[in-house]
Design an enzyme around this catalytic site. Structure first.
Site, PDB file in Angstrom:
ATOM      1  CB  CYS A   1      -0.531   2.502   4.020  1.00  0.00           C
ATOM      2  SG  CYS A   1      -2.060   1.893   3.313  1.00  0.00           S
ATOM      3  CG  ASP A   2       3.163   1.213   4.509  1.00  0.00           C
ATOM      4  OD1 ASP A   2       2.821   1.715   5.581  1.00  0.00           O
ATOM      5  OD2 ASP A   2       2.822   0.080   4.159  1.00  0.00           O
TER       6      ASP A   2
ATOM      7  CB  CYS B   1      -0.943  -0.005   1.198  1.00  0.00           C
ATOM      8  SG  CYS B   1      -1.989   1.463   1.276  1.00  0.00           S
TER       9      CYS B   1
END
Ligand code: NDP
Length: 315
Positions: free
Chosen positions: A142-143, A139
Site C-alpha cells: 500500500c505505502d 502494508c
C-alpha cells in the site's frame, strides 16, 4: 429487553469484503443486514491515501472509499447497524447471532467479513507517527510507493516481512530488515531471496527502541539484543510486518479455523465447514490482504450465499 428477528442474510463486518458482499446480496434481493462491528469500515479507516484500488485514477482517502462503499451498499437496501456480534450459534438452522450481548437475530445465511488486525510493536513513537500518517505502515504494497528512491526499514522475520522487504527493495534505495533473532522464520525460498537482494541489509539480533522523527519518520534507534549496543539508522519509512490477528475470537469452536485462527474456506469458494456460513476478506486470507482482493472475495461470498439459499428453496 431482549428482541429477536429473522433475516435472510447477515453480514458480519464492514470492510471492503463486507460492503461488496452487501452490494451483491442486496441486488440479489437477500435483504442483507450488516452488523458493522467495533471498528466500522475496518483497516482502511486508519489509512490515508489509497492508490491501488481500481477505479480511482487520482487515488482516494481510505475513509472516503469506505463511505462510498457503504453508500453503494445502502442504495440497494442494505441495512447497516452499528452494533457488534457478541456470540453466535451455528449448531442449528436458522443460525443464531447475538448482538450487543442481548438481541438475538435469526439468520438463514451468514457472511463473515470481520477482517484481521495488524500487530504493532506498540512503541509510543511508532503509534504517534502511524496516527499522523508520518511514514509508519503495516502494508508495504500500500505505502511503499511513497518512499520511492529513499531508505526504509522493515521489522519482522516471517514470510510477510521477507516478501515485503523484496517488494520494497524494488522501489526504494535501501531496505534495512530488522530481525529480533539470529535467523529468519520465513521459508527457505524467501530467506534466500532477501539474502541475495543487494540493497537489503539484514540486521539480525536487533530490536527497535524508538522510531525517530517529529512530523515524519527520519530514522530509527535500534539495539543489538546480544551486545546491548545501540545503533541509529536514517530512514524515511518504517514498515512493521510482525503478523496479523484474524478477528475470529467469537467464532472459536463454532467454525474450523487454522492454527493461526484464520477461518478455513473450501478453496475456490467462500464456504466454511458449516453449510450456509461463508467467509470473505482478510479473516480467511493471510496471503494477499488487499482491499481489492477482499472486495473480490466479498462478491464470491454473496454469490455463494445466494446460490446456497436458492438450492434450499429459500430464495
Ligand atoms: P509470522 O508470525 O510468521 O512472523 C512474524 C515475524 O515477526 C517473526 O519473525 C517474529 O519473530 C516477528 N515478530 C513478532 N513479534 C515481534 C516483535 N514484537 N518485535 C519484533 N519482531 C517480532 O507472520 P507473517 O505475517 O510473516 O506470516 C503469517 C503466516 O502467513 C505464516 O504462516 C506465513 O508463512 C504465511 N504467509 C505466507 C506467504 C506466502 O506463502 N507467500 C506470504 C505471507 C505470509 P520471531 O521469529 O522471533 O517470533
Amino acid at each position: 429487553m431482549q428482541s429477536s428477528e429473522r433475516i435472510k442474510c447477515i453480514i458480519i463486518g464492514s470492510g471492503p469484503a463486507g460492503y461488496t458482499a452487501a452490494i451483491y446480496a442486496a441486488r440479489a434481493d437477500l435483504k442483507p443486514v450488516m452488523i458493522a462491528g467495533m471498528e466500522p469500515g475496518g483497516q482502511l479507516m486508519t489509512t490515508t491515501e489509497v492508490d491501488n484500488f481500481p477505479g480511482y485514477p487520482d487515488g482516494v482517502q481510505g475513509p472516503k472509499l469506505m463511505d462510498d462503499l457503504r453508500k453503494q451498499a445502502e442504495r440497494f437496501g442494505t441495512v447497516v447497524r452499528y452494533e457488534f456480534v457478541s456470540s453466535v450459534d451455528f449448531s442449528s438452522r436458522p443460525f443464531k447471532v447475538t448482538v450487543n450481548e442481548k438481541d438475538i437475530l435469526f439468520a438463514d445465511s451468514i457472511i463473515i467479513s470481520t477482517g484481521a488486525t495488524a500487530k504493532w510493536l506498540e512503541l509510543e513513537s511508532e503509534q504517534r507517527l502511524r496516527k499522523i500518517s508520518g511514514g509508519v505502515s503495516a502494508c508495504a504494497v500500500c505505502d511503499g510507493f511513497f518512499f520511492k528512491g529513499q531508505d526504509v526499514a522493515i521489522v519482522g522475520g516471517g514470510d510477510t516481512a521477507a516478501e515485503e522487504a523484496t517488494y520494497l527493495a524494488n522501489i526504494c534505495k535501501k531496505v534495512y530488515m530488522i530481525v529480533r533473532k539470529d535467523f529468519l522464520r520465513a521459508s527457505k525460498a524467501m530467506q534466500s531471496r532477501v539474502e541475495h537482494t543487494a540493497n537489503i541489509e539484514m540486521l539480525y539480533n536487533h530490536e527497535t527502541i524508538e522510531v525517530l522523527g517529529d512530523k515524519g519518520v527520519s530514522g530509527a534507534l535500534l539495539k543489538n539484543v546480544k551486545t546491548g549496543a545501540q545503533k541509529k539508522i536514517d530512514i524515511a519509512g518504517f514498515f512493521v510486518a510482525i503478523g496479523h490477528h484474524p478477528n475470529t475470537s467469537v467464532f472459536k469452536g463454532k467454525l474450523d479455523l487454522d492454527e493461526q485462527g484464520y477461518i478455513k474456506t473450501i478453496p475456490g469458494t467462500a464456504q466454511t465447514n458449516v453449510e450456509g456460513v461463508f467467509a470473505s476478506g482478510d479473516v480467511q486470507d493471510k496471503t494477499y490482504r488487499q482491499a481489492i482482493t477482499a472486495a473480490g472475495s466479498g462478491c464470491m461470498a454473496a454469490l455463494d450465499a445466494e446460490r446456497w439459499l436458492a438450492s434450499k428453496g429459500n430464495h
